[in-house]
Design a protein around this motif. Structure first.
Motif, mmCIF file in Angstrom:
data_model
loop_
_atom_site.group_PDB
_atom_site.id
_atom_site.type_symbol
_atom_site.label_atom_id
_atom_site.label_comp_id
_atom_site.label_asym_id
_atom_site.label_seq_id
_atom_site.Cartn_x
_atom_site.Cartn_y
_atom_site.Cartn_z
ATOM 1 N N THR A 15 -22.366 -16.227 84.900
ATOM 2 C CA THR A 15 -23.117 -17.248 84.155
ATOM 3 C C THR A 15 -22.257 -17.860 83.059
ATOM 4 O O THR A 15 -22.237 -19.088 82.883
ATOM 5 N N ALA A 16 -21.515 -17.034 82.333
ATOM 6 C CA ALA A 16 -20.652 -17.539 81.262
ATOM 7 C C ALA A 16 -19.527 -18.400 81.831
ATOM 8 O O ALA A 16 -19.174 -19.431 81.244
ATOM 9 N N ASN A 21 -16.984 -23.803 82.410
ATOM 10 C CA ASN A 21 -16.524 -24.919 83.248
ATOM 11 C C ASN A 21 -17.390 -26.156 83.052
ATOM 12 O O ASN A 21 -16.877 -27.278 82.965
ATOM 13 N N ARG A 22 -18.702 -25.983 82.951
ATOM 14 C CA ARG A 22 -19.595 -27.122 82.750
ATOM 15 C C ARG A 22 -19.294 -27.815 81.410
ATOM 16 O O ARG A 22 -19.189 -29.041 81.342
ATOM 17 N N LEU A 23 -19.124 -27.023 80.371
ATOM 18 C CA LEU A 23 -18.834 -27.598 79.055
ATOM 19 C C LEU A 23 -17.456 -28.260 79.018
ATOM 20 O O LEU A 23 -17.301 -29.355 78.480
ATOM 21 N N ALA A 24 -16.460 -27.591 79.589
ATOM 22 C CA ALA A 24 -15.085 -28.106 79.530
ATOM 23 C C ALA A 24 -14.951 -29.439 80.256
ATOM 24 O O ALA A 24 -14.219 -30.319 79.807
ATOM 25 N N SER A 29 -19.672 -30.171 88.362
ATOM 26 C CA SER A 29 -18.903 -30.144 89.618
ATOM 27 C C SER A 29 -17.918 -28.980 89.691
ATOM 28 O O SER A 29 -17.869 -28.250 90.681
ATOM 29 N N GLU A 30 -17.103 -28.799 88.657
ATOM 30 C CA GLU A 30 -16.111 -27.720 88.677
ATOM 31 C C GLU A 30 -16.784 -26.347 88.624
ATOM 32 O O GLU A 30 -16.325 -25.396 89.262
ATOM 33 N N ASP A 89 -14.663 -26.681 71.945
ATOM 34 C CA ASP A 89 -14.330 -26.451 70.535
ATOM 35 C C ASP A 89 -13.099 -25.573 70.332
ATOM 36 O O ASP A 89 -12.617 -25.442 69.208
ATOM 37 N N LEU A 90 -12.563 -24.994 71.406
ATOM 38 C CA LEU A 90 -11.341 -24.184 71.288
ATOM 39 C C LEU A 90 -10.173 -24.749 72.104
ATOM 40 O O LEU A 90 -9.155 -24.078 72.262
#
Length: 174
Positions: A15-16, A21-24, A29-30, A89-90
């Motif tokens: 899940t993490a 990947n969704r946030l980045a 899709s990724e 953010d990182l």
């Protein structure tokens, strides 16, 4: 630079990893690609790595098996580096670089000779990637040659290898 701990994913990380990947990438899709690849025969559990910082997953990199097939039908095994993600953010803190270096070392230790990446032409060369056209290796789709790159993990890892990369079917599904 932020130093992170890098380790292979576990099932409890799924899940993490999806969320990183969704946030980045700002889309799913990724993240969906990772899930599809995880269920296929090109998946290598030891090469799905997470970066943790303060006990939280903040990055992910995945290497999966691909084939390079030349005109006479000869096949060569390689790896695809895709995707690689760090939470927004990182980003630009060296986490992606640590994932790449660790992943390449792990791939080498597992006996793989090369890696192919479709990525930023100014970023991946820092890690030794060069345009795949050096070995007459082509992408299966139209992309500028400077973003389709390869690296030899061992000396002459791509010697005598040429042809077109064949990605797992999952890449076509996202």
């Amino acid at each position: 630079m932020i130093n992170v701990d890098i380790r292979p994913e576990t099932e409890s990380d799924f899940t993490a990893i999806y969320e990183v990947n969704r946030l980045a990438f700002g889309q799913a899709s990724e993240a969906n690609l990772v899930e599809l690849l995880r269920s296929g025969d090109s998946f290598i559990p030891e090469l799905s790595l997470v970066a943790t910082f303060e006990q939280k997953i903040v990055g992910h990199i995945l290497f999966t098996k691909i084939k390079i097939i030349n005109e006479d039908g000869s096949e060569y095994e390689s790896l695809a580096l895709a995707p690689m993600a760090v939470v927004p953010d990182l980003q630009k803190q060296g986490i992606g670089g640590q994932l790449i270096v660790s992943g390449l070392a792990k791939a080498r230790a597992l006996g793989f000779a090369s890696v192919i990446v479709l990525g930023h032409e100014h970023y991946y060369p820092k890690f030794g990637f060069v345009p795949a056209k050096r070995w007459n290796i082509q992408s299966p789709f139209e992309v500028p040659s400077d973003v389709f790159m390869a690296i030899e993990l061992v000396e002459d890892g791509l010697k005598g290898v040429s042809g077109t990369v064949v990605y797992p079917k999952a890449f076509e599904m996202v």
